[in-house]
Design a protein around this motif. Structure first.
Motif, short mmCIF file in Angstrom:
data_model
loop_
_atom_site.label_atom_id
_atom_site.label_comp_id
_atom_site.label_asym_id
_atom_site.label_seq_id
_atom_site.Cartn_x
_atom_site.Cartn_y
_atom_site.Cartn_z
N VAL A 66 0.84 -1.21 0.00
CA VAL A 66 0.00 0.00 0.00
C VAL A 66 0.87 1.26 0.00
N CYS A 67 1.91 1.25 0.82
CA CYS A 67 2.85 2.40 0.86
C CYS A 67 3.52 2.61 -0.49
N ALA A 68 3.90 1.51 -1.15
CA ALA A 68 4.56 1.61 -2.46
C ALA A 68 3.60 2.15 -3.52
N VAL A 69 2.34 1.73 -3.47
CA VAL A 69 1.34 2.27 -4.39
C VAL A 69 1.19 3.77 -4.18
N GLU A 70 1.14 4.19 -2.92
CA GLU A 70 1.01 5.62 -2.62
C GLU A 70 2.21 6.40 -3.15
N ALA A 71 3.39 5.79 -3.07
CA ALA A 71 4.60 6.45 -3.59
C ALA A 71 4.54 6.61 -5.11
N LEU A 72 3.93 5.63 -5.80
CA LEU A 72 3.83 5.70 -7.26
C LEU A 72 2.70 6.60 -7.74
N SER A 73 1.74 6.89 -6.86
CA SER A 73 0.53 7.59 -7.29
C SER A 73 0.81 8.96 -7.89
N LEU A 113 5.02 -5.25 -7.43
CA LEU A 113 3.65 -5.60 -7.05
C LEU A 113 2.77 -4.34 -7.05
N ALA A 114 3.33 -3.26 -6.53
CA ALA A 114 2.61 -1.99 -6.51
C ALA A 114 2.39 -1.45 -7.92
N THR A 115 3.40 -1.57 -8.75
CA THR A 115 3.29 -1.16 -10.16
C THR A 115 2.17 -1.92 -10.85
N ALA A 116 2.09 -3.24 -10.58
CA ALA A 116 1.04 -4.07 -11.18
C ALA A 116 -0.34 -3.59 -10.75
N ALA A 117 -0.51 -3.28 -9.46
CA ALA A 117 -1.81 -2.83 -8.97
C ALA A 117 -2.26 -1.55 -9.69
N LEU A 119 -1.10 -0.33 -12.65
CA LEU A 119 -1.32 -0.55 -14.09
C LEU A 119 -2.55 -1.41 -14.35
N ASN A 120 -2.85 -2.36 -13.47
CA ASN A 120 -4.08 -3.13 -13.63
C ASN A 120 -5.29 -2.20 -13.62
N ALA A 121 -5.25 -1.18 -12.76
CA ALA A 121 -6.35 -0.21 -12.70
C ALA A 121 -6.41 0.64 -13.97
N VAL A 122 -5.25 0.98 -14.53
CA VAL A 122 -5.21 1.76 -15.78
C VAL A 122 -5.78 0.94 -16.93
N TRP A 123 -5.39 -0.35 -17.02
CA TRP A 123 -5.93 -1.22 -18.08
C TRP A 123 -7.44 -1.39 -17.91
N ASP A 124 -7.90 -1.51 -16.67
CA ASP A 124 -9.33 -1.63 -16.42
C ASP A 124 -10.05 -0.38 -16.90
N LEU A 125 -9.47 0.78 -16.61
CA LEU A 125 -10.07 2.05 -17.04
C LEU A 125 -10.13 2.13 -18.57
N VAL A 325 5.08 -22.47 -18.49
CA VAL A 325 5.23 -21.08 -18.02
C VAL A 325 3.99 -20.69 -17.23
N GLN A 326 4.21 -20.22 -16.01
CA GLN A 326 3.09 -19.78 -15.17
C GLN A 326 3.17 -18.28 -14.94
N ILE A 327 2.38 -17.55 -15.72
CA ILE A 327 2.34 -16.10 -15.52
C ILE A 327 1.43 -15.77 -14.35
N ASP A 328 1.62 -14.60 -13.80
CA ASP A 328 0.78 -14.10 -12.71
C ASP A 328 0.40 -12.66 -13.03
N SER A 329 -0.87 -12.31 -12.79
CA SER A 329 -1.37 -10.99 -13.17
C SER A 329 -0.83 -9.85 -12.33
N CYS A 330 -0.27 -10.18 -11.16
CA CYS A 330 0.14 -9.13 -10.22
C CYS A 330 1.62 -9.19 -9.86
N ARG A 331 2.28 -10.32 -10.05
CA ARG A 331 3.71 -10.43 -9.75
C ARG A 331 4.52 -9.66 -10.78
N LEU A 332 4.14 -9.81 -12.06
CA LEU A 332 4.78 -9.04 -13.13
C LEU A 332 4.14 -7.66 -13.23
#
Length: 438
Positions: A66-73, A113-117, A119-125, A325-332
């Motif tokens: 959460v702190c890392a997401v806030e730093a990227l915001s 992980l924070a970057t993924a969160a 960017l996932n929101a940006v792709w959703d938008l 290959v096992q991709i993950d939506s939030c690790r990358l």
């Protein structure tokens, strides 16, 4: 593009946790008491539209994400959606290459992980603004536009932009038939819900029986804590599912390299298709040694749910260190980086079988694997997507499983909008659920 001139004016992030450890859901040899959790991001535009994103965690430490997401915001607020998607590669690099924050990555761990969160929101938008589910946005995107979303830095020795474009152009043939097939049949899934390590034999038998009755044919068993226990449980599951259904085993990084080879050799009689995460997720050469040793037994190696970035996947593929290959939506780094891995996997002829489960991972990754089949691989050979039957009721557009297949989402977006009531009651530590447990 006119409908995308929306400026992001606000980003909020919340720590949302579910006390799954109480019933041992998600328990494995390394993570014995997980509380499935998310750092949940909402971005808002000046036109009142919202995008939703998340990154999955297992309890303690979510507050750090959460702190890392806030730093990227600060890098996101003030940007318009049009500005972002017109140079999505540049925006991806803005987040991953900040001159100071990059030091605590780079492109790995909490900051990724924070970057993924975010960017996932940006792709959703973006998908919502186009009125499409994300898989459809990707499938219908011009190949050149899609390529422009990917950061090819550090991977051009394995895959160039030209090669990636060629893969996408070649896959245009038969694409509509594959779309129609997926809408009708769905994407094949396997279940991990029957055999968490903390489950009793009685519960395991009951869940296995129920799954077989519901049409499941592919089952994964957690192993790695105790060999005798693993032999008993694998024997039990194999007896229950019969000789022709598929069995996979997952050690969640428990062993050293030599130990992994010895242990899995003892379990070979139960004919597992793969051993997942046999050793440290960072040990590429260790995975290569395990792959080579187990190949004569017909057992592949699967890994990737904790693989940091596209560069590590590149090396796993170059070293023949994994057969799945096992991709993950939030690790990358969200969709952008997963696109790079899907294209590399296709070039190296290694099937992609995504990691899912947790909170929201099934909802997210279904979009990526649909895109992989329709627009990249055009193959279902040795391919399936993980499914775990937990916590879908907390989402506005939960996954739909029919006859052990993921049915393509219809709602616009990336399927990770949570119900506000669920977010509030499970927010940590002030939500009602957590106040009761204190």
């Amino acid at each position: 593009m006119s409908k995308m001139t929306k400026t992001i004016i606000k980003l909020t992030v919340r720590d949302v946790r579910f006390p799954t450890s109480l019933e041992q859901h998600g328990s494995d040899a390394m993570h014995t008491d997980p509380d499935y959790s998310v750092a949940y991001v909402v971005i808002e535009t000046d036109q009142g539209m919202q995008g939703y994103g998340l990154t999955f965690t297992v309890g303690r430490g979510t507050e750090i994400v959460v702190c890392a997401v806030e730093a990227l915001s600060a890098l996101v607020v003030g940007k318009s959606l049009e500005e972002i998607v017109s140079d999505f590669r540049g925006f991806y690099r803005l987040l991953t290459s900040d001159g100071q924050m990059r030091w605590i990555g780079p492109e790995k761990g909490v900051i990724q992980l924070a970057t993924a969160a975010v960017l996932n929101a940006v792709w959703d938008l973006w998908a919502r603004s186009e009125g499409k589910p994300l898989w459809k946005l990707l499938v219908e995107m011009d190949p050149r536009k899609l390529i422009s979303c990917i950061d090819f830095r550090y991977i051009t020795d394995a895959l160039t932009e030209e090669e990636a474009l060629d893969i996408l152009v070649k896959a245009q043939t038969g694409k509509q038939q594959r779309v129609d097939q997926m809408l009708k049949e769905g994407y094949p899934a396997y279940t991990t819900s029957c055999a968490w390590l903390g489950y009793s034999d009685q519960l395991l038998k009951q869940l296995c029986t129920d799954a077989l009755n519901d049409g499941w044919t592919k089952f994964k068993v957690k192993v790695g804590a105790d060999l005798k226990d693993d032999i008993r449980r694998c024997s039990l599951i194999r007896q229950m599912i019969g000789p022709h259904n598929t069995l996979m085993i997952d050690a969640n990084q428990r062993w050293d390299v030599g130990e992994a080879i010895t242990w899995v050799t003892r379990l070979a009689e139960y004919k597992p298709l793969w051993i997942e995460e046999p050793t440290s997720p960072d040990d590429i050469l260790g995975h290569a040694a395990i792959s080579k040793a187990l190949a004569p037994l017909g057992i592949g190696v699967a890994t990737g749910e904790q693989c940091h970035n596209r560069v590590m996947f590149k090396q796993f593929l170059q070293a023949s260190a994994l057969q799945f290959v096992q991709i993950d939506s939030c690790r990358l780094g969200s969709v952008n980086e997963n696109l790079a891995v899907l294209l590399m996997a296709h070039k190296f002829k290694v099937p992609v079988c995504p990691h899912a489960g947790g909170v929201g991972l099934c909802e997210l990754v279904q979009h990526l694997i649909l895109f992989d089949y329709i627009s990249v691989s055009a193959s279902l050979d040795n391919r399936m997507c993980e499914f775990v039957d937990h916590l879908h009721q907390h989402f506005r557009s939960p996954v739909v499983i029919q006859n052990a297949h993921y049915m393509p989402p219809k709602d616009p977006g990336y399927s990770c909008e949570m119900l506000e009531s669920s977010v509030q009651t499970h927010q940590y530590p002030q939500g009602q659920v957590w106040k009761k447990l204190q």
